[in-house]
Design a protein around this motif. Sequence first.
Motif, mmCIF file in Angstrom:
data_model
loop_
_atom_site.group_PDB
_atom_site.id
_atom_site.type_symbol
_atom_site.label_atom_id
_atom_site.label_comp_id
_atom_site.label_asym_id
_atom_site.label_seq_id
_atom_site.Cartn_x
_atom_site.Cartn_y
_atom_site.Cartn_z
ATOM 1 N N UNK A 211 0.937 -1.581 0.070
ATOM 2 C CA UNK A 211 -0.220 0.210 0.061
ATOM 3 C C UNK A 211 0.791 1.180 0.107
ATOM 4 N N UNK A 212 0.769 2.428 -0.931
ATOM 5 C CA UNK A 212 1.515 3.502 -1.022
ATOM 6 C C UNK A 212 0.408 4.831 -0.244
ATOM 7 N N UNK A 213 0.508 5.736 0.392
ATOM 8 C CA UNK A 213 -0.120 6.777 1.229
ATOM 9 C C UNK A 213 -0.117 7.463 0.183
ATOM 10 N N UNK A 214 -1.561 8.406 0.223
ATOM 11 C CA UNK A 214 -1.122 9.501 -1.347
ATOM 12 C C UNK A 214 -0.998 10.337 -0.079
ATOM 13 N N UNK A 215 -0.160 11.844 -0.619
ATOM 14 C CA UNK A 215 -0.381 12.312 -0.034
ATOM 15 C C UNK A 215 -1.155 14.263 -0.204
ATOM 16 N N UNK A 216 -2.068 14.661 0.334
ATOM 17 C CA UNK A 216 -2.783 15.658 -0.863
ATOM 18 C C UNK A 216 -2.370 17.294 0.020
ATOM 19 N N UNK A 217 -1.854 17.443 -0.967
ATOM 20 C CA UNK A 217 -0.977 18.898 -1.869
ATOM 21 C C UNK A 217 -1.840 20.180 -2.434
ATOM 22 N N UNK A 218 -2.253 21.106 -1.983
ATOM 23 C CA UNK A 218 -2.987 22.656 -2.318
ATOM 24 C C UNK A 218 -2.514 22.356 -3.355
ATOM 25 N N UNK A 219 -2.791 23.372 -4.461
ATOM 26 C CA UNK A 219 -1.963 23.728 -5.220
ATOM 27 C C UNK A 219 -1.044 24.698 -5.750
ATOM 28 N N UNK A 220 -1.094 26.047 -4.475
ATOM 29 C CA UNK A 220 -0.551 26.376 -4.272
ATOM 30 C C UNK A 220 0.452 26.000 -3.371
ATOM 31 N N UNK A 221 -0.224 25.687 -2.476
ATOM 32 C CA UNK A 221 1.511 24.210 -2.122
ATOM 33 C C UNK A 221 2.439 23.529 -2.723
ATOM 34 N N UNK A 222 2.111 23.629 -4.079
ATOM 35 C CA UNK A 222 2.367 22.452 -5.008
ATOM 36 C C UNK A 222 3.912 23.336 -5.663
ATOM 37 N N UNK A 223 3.126 24.446 -5.481
ATOM 38 C CA UNK A 223 4.120 25.529 -6.681
ATOM 39 C C UNK A 223 5.098 25.652 -5.806
ATOM 40 N N UNK A 224 4.588 26.035 -4.304
ATOM 41 C CA UNK A 224 6.056 26.283 -3.540
ATOM 42 C C UNK A 224 7.091 24.770 -3.487
ATOM 43 N N UNK A 225 6.857 23.327 -2.945
ATOM 44 C CA UNK A 225 6.925 21.944 -2.849
ATOM 45 C C UNK A 225 7.943 22.018 -4.184
#
Length: 386
Positions: A211-225
């Motif tokens: 099982x691979x857990x999913x990471x939930x990321x808001x789009x603005x945070x994704x850009x920051x990442x």
Amino acid sequence: MDVVTALEALGGQGVALLDAIHSGQLDRRRLIDLGHPLSTAAKWTNLAAIFFGPTRSRRRQAAAVAAAREGRLSIDAMVVVDKHARKLLKDAPVDVWELRAELCALTGTVDEIDRAAAARVRDLNRRVTDAEKKAFGRRSLKGGKNSDAQGLRTVTVTLPERMMADMLAPLRDTAGRLRSDNPLLSYEQAMADAVVAHVSGGAGPAAPGKFTPLVVIGLPDWAKLQHNEGDETVFALTDGTTITGAELVRGRMAEHHLVGVYDPVEGPVNLYRESRLANTKQRTLLSAETILCPNPGCTTSAAECQVHHLAAWKFGGDTNLGNLSMACKVHNARNDDDPDDPPRNGRLARAPGRIVFHPPDGRPAETNRHPIRELSAAGLVAVGRC
Ligand SMILES: [Zn+2]
């Protein structure tokens, strides 16, 4: 005064109780004579010394006491506040008394305060250099030495959340196999058997498709990442754990699937009446939406949940996102599915933007207020972060 009135009167009087202990009206001996176990008497007298005893931060201590009095915290809520405040690491960005005052202003049930306080202190501790290493030092396996009246012994294992999730995942696989071989096994029994099987090396080959857990990321945070700026941002995983941007980037990215957050529009992932079983895409979206079972107080992660039809399949409910939610096995089974039956256990429903629970006694709908759910897709959408 009848017993119910007495309990009601005591409910919001945590501060008054501690004051009485500190001023000597109540001491440890007297609490024990009143029927409390030694452990409780000790806990309360220690707490009285903290909230009323000498300290260099008298002003902030008074502010914490005032907040607890104002919020009518019960003694149990104050015990919980102090339990978490003690876990604040030395180099954290706030002083422990500032933290106590902040936590004393929390509202909700004792369990809700417990989880909110744990999340807040965790958040502060994450900002301390080497926080993980310091917490890792507190890993433990305790107990196993005392037998109860039936000759059973219990151990408690404490590990960082990710290690715990990683350790439990293969145990759950094994437990699942044991239960399909023997449906009479309860989940807890099967997990115990799985531990024994793994420790003795008799668990057989690991189930394929870990099982691979999913990471939930808001789009603005994704850009920051992407720009390596999201170091301190905390993300939720669908197995009920959390991870910081720094941890994600530090080589863990490949171990997780990442889920960008968007408003789950109906349409592309609906199955209508074609299939009772939800597809993987739906499970993914629903897991990102809830992180945990949406029943108030439930801590079962979406990874361990089942897909629940809000309007039951047998009564014509569609296998469409709008009619689905993750729910743990217990709450899925307990849900009042038949709208024509008198309410017994309550039921889940979809309110605008979130899943709510309608209690059977007609009280207003409730949500699961576990802090990690603020990092769910529904939580991120609700606060307008994307
Ligand atoms: Zn549940």
